[in-house]
Write an enzyme that holds these catalytic residues in place. Structure first.
Site, short mmCIF file in Angstrom:
data_model
loop_
_atom_site.label_atom_id
_atom_site.label_comp_id
_atom_site.label_asym_id
_atom_site.label_seq_id
_atom_site.Cartn_x
_atom_site.Cartn_y
_atom_site.Cartn_z
N TYR A 1 0.84 -1.20 0.00
CA TYR A 1 0.00 0.00 0.00
C TYR A 1 0.87 1.25 0.00
CZ TYR A 1 -4.02 -3.01 1.14
OH TYR A 1 -5.01 -3.97 1.10
N LYS B 1 6.37 -13.50 3.82
CA LYS B 1 6.48 -14.42 2.67
C LYS B 1 7.88 -14.25 2.09
CE LYS B 1 4.73 -17.30 -0.36
NZ LYS B 1 4.42 -18.71 -0.05
N ASP C 1 0.79 -17.77 3.64
CA ASP C 1 -0.23 -18.64 3.04
C ASP C 1 -0.59 -19.80 3.97
OD1 ASP C 1 2.38 -19.40 2.55
OD2 ASP C 1 2.09 -19.91 0.44
N ASP D 1 -4.18 -6.89 6.35
CA ASP D 1 -5.52 -6.53 5.90
C ASP D 1 -6.32 -7.80 5.60
OD1 ASP D 1 -7.55 -4.89 5.14
OD2 ASP D 1 -6.69 -4.31 3.21
N ASP E 1 -9.61 -9.45 7.84
CA ASP E 1 -10.96 -9.67 7.26
C ASP E 1 -11.32 -11.15 7.37
OD1 ASP E 1 -11.25 -7.01 6.49
OD2 ASP E 1 -12.13 -7.55 4.56
P1 ATP Z 1 -15.53 -1.37 0.50
O1 ATP Z 1 -15.31 -1.28 -0.97
O2 ATP Z 1 -15.90 -0.07 1.11
O3 ATP Z 1 -14.38 -2.05 1.22
P2 ATP Z 1 -16.90 -3.88 0.49
O4 ATP Z 1 -18.37 -4.23 0.36
O5 ATP Z 1 -15.97 -4.35 -0.56
O6 ATP Z 1 -16.81 -2.30 0.71
P3 ATP Z 1 -16.99 -4.45 3.23
O7 ATP Z 1 -17.69 -3.16 3.45
O8 ATP Z 1 -15.94 -4.78 4.22
O9 ATP Z 1 -16.32 -4.48 1.85
O10 ATP Z 1 -18.10 -5.57 3.18
C1 ATP Z 1 -17.84 -6.94 2.90
C2 ATP Z 1 -19.12 -7.72 3.18
O11 ATP Z 1 -19.39 -7.73 4.59
C3 ATP Z 1 -20.36 -7.12 2.51
O12 ATP Z 1 -21.20 -8.16 2.05
C4 ATP Z 1 -21.03 -6.37 3.61
O13 ATP Z 1 -22.42 -6.27 3.47
C5 ATP Z 1 -20.64 -7.16 4.88
N1 ATP Z 1 -20.50 -6.20 5.98
C6 ATP Z 1 -19.46 -5.35 6.19
N2 ATP Z 1 -19.66 -4.61 7.28
C7 ATP Z 1 -20.84 -4.97 7.79
C8 ATP Z 1 -21.61 -4.53 8.92
N3 ATP Z 1 -21.18 -3.56 9.75
N4 ATP Z 1 -22.80 -5.13 9.15
C9 ATP Z 1 -23.24 -6.10 8.35
N5 ATP Z 1 -22.57 -6.56 7.27
C10 ATP Z 1 -21.38 -5.99 6.98
#
Ligand code: ATP
Length: 332
Positions: free
Chosen positions: A124, A169, A200, A224, A228
């Site tokens: 990043y 890695k 990995d 990151d 997640d």
């Molecule tokens: P961005 O591009 O802003 O990162 P994104 O959709 O790619 O958005 P996230 O916002 O992290 O990434 O969401 C990933 C998944 O997790 C989505 O399906 C979203 O609906 C779900 N999600 C994320 N945060 C929440 C939350 N606070 N409550 C319920 N579902 C969530």
């Protein structure tokens, strides 16, 4: 305390107001300064973040941040990367532990680990050359950047189990050898028991046996992804808070993004944002208030108050409101 409040885009506009209601219920002397940032602002004004926005955030004690949408447009400079760099917040701290009664993918819930993610360099770096046939991103690892994150992780490890896992890695990505060497040296100097893992195979180990880990230090992109992924361990991305810490500034935000798929429906889970507020209060020394927020959250969850992602029927604002009401009653 002077607090910059950034709702941002998407569900940031829903989870932050719910979190502010919780903050207000604590009755602390806090001056809140709203700052508008993000994709919505970019569409409206052509600029997602201005120098003035950065100055306002720098003039505050810390920042509470929702989420911003980052479109895949090469002309759009990531707001988060800009802020992390400008405020030099090099440590991204992501604590991961279960919130009973919410179930993750395991029956066992005896895990409690922290991902310490380097926050200003790695993949990043923002150094990119985008072409129509070849595009490159420069992965930057410096001794200084590695040392300060290694020191931060060692300090945390000392206050916990004196145990550190270094994730990298370096067998394939040669820049990681510097990160690994610096982390190993810092752990040795501090007398911390450490091991290192290739990212990995570590992803598999972490998701299968999270109870084996305590403090995990890694580079920007790996941190990151691993955090997640760890959302699955606790029951969803709506539950993970984070802190971005530097020597001068601090910034608190949920791990999740702006979730455009559910934005505008008042169903986003505000718990990650409320837990980020709890981290903010701890950082600021409001330990008792942080504990009350946690107690209120636990009580709400135990009473079945939750949004649809956890199988509940409450809206985002209802969850914030009920937690705030519990705190107000508790404070009387
Ligand atoms: P961005 O591009 O802003 O990162 P994104 O959709 O790619 O958005 P996230 O916002 O992290 O990434 O969401 C990933 C998944 O997790 C989505 O399906 C979203 O609906 C779900 N999600 C994320 N945060 C929440 C939350 N606070 N409550 C319920 N579902 C969530």
């Amino acid at each position: 305390m002077k607090l910059a409040v950034v709702e941002g885009d998407g569900i940031g506009k829903e989870v932050i107001p719910a979190t502010i209601e919780v903050l207000d219920s604590l009755g602390l002397d806090i001056e809140k300064i709203p700052v508008e940032l993000g994709y919505g602002k970019w569409e409206r004004t052509g600029s997602a973040i201005t120098d003035e926005d950065i100055s306002v955030m720098k003039s505050c004690d810390c920042v509470l941040f929702g989420a911003v949408t980052t479109p895949p447009d090469p002309n759009y400079k990531s707001v988060l990367l800009t802020i992390r760099k400008e405020l030099d917040m090099y440590a991204n701290i992501r604590p991961i532990h279960p919130l009973p009664p919410v179930k993750g993918i395991h029956e066992r819930n005896d895990f409690n680990f922290i991902i310490v993610r380097e926050n200003t360099e790695g993949l990043y770096s923002g150094i990119e050359d985008i072409g129509s046939d070849v595009s490159t991103t420069t992965r930057v690892i410096t001794r200084k950047g590695s040392k300060r994150i290694a020191d931060y992780a060692c300090k945390l490890a000392k206050n916990r189990m004196n145990k550190l896992t270094i994730v990298h890695k370096s067998n394939v990505i040669k820049s990681d050898k510097l990160f690994l060497d610096v982390c190993r040296q810092a752990a040795t100097d501090e007398g911390i028991l450490y091991m290192d893992e290739l990212v990995d195979s570590f992803a598999y180990k972490l998701i299968s046996s999270p109870w084996n880990y305590d403090v995990i230090v890694t580079t920007n992109l790996f941190g990151d992804i691993l955090s997640d992924m760890s959302g699955a361990l606790v029951g969803g991305l709506g539950l993970l808070p984070s802190a971005n810490i530097g020597d001068r500034y601090a910034f608190f935000e949920p791990v999740h993004g702006s979730a455009p798929d559910i934005a505008g429906r008042n169903i986003a889970n505000p718990i990650a944002a409320i837990l980020s507020l709890k981290m903010l209060l701890e950082w600021h020394g409001n330990i008792a208030e942080a504990a009350i927020v946690e107690e209120a959250l636990d009580t709400a969850l135990n009473m079945g108050v939750c949004t649809p992602d956890l199988g509940g029927r409450n809206t985002t604002s209802e969850v914030g409101n009920l937690i705030a009401k519990y705190i107000s009653t508790r404070m009387e």
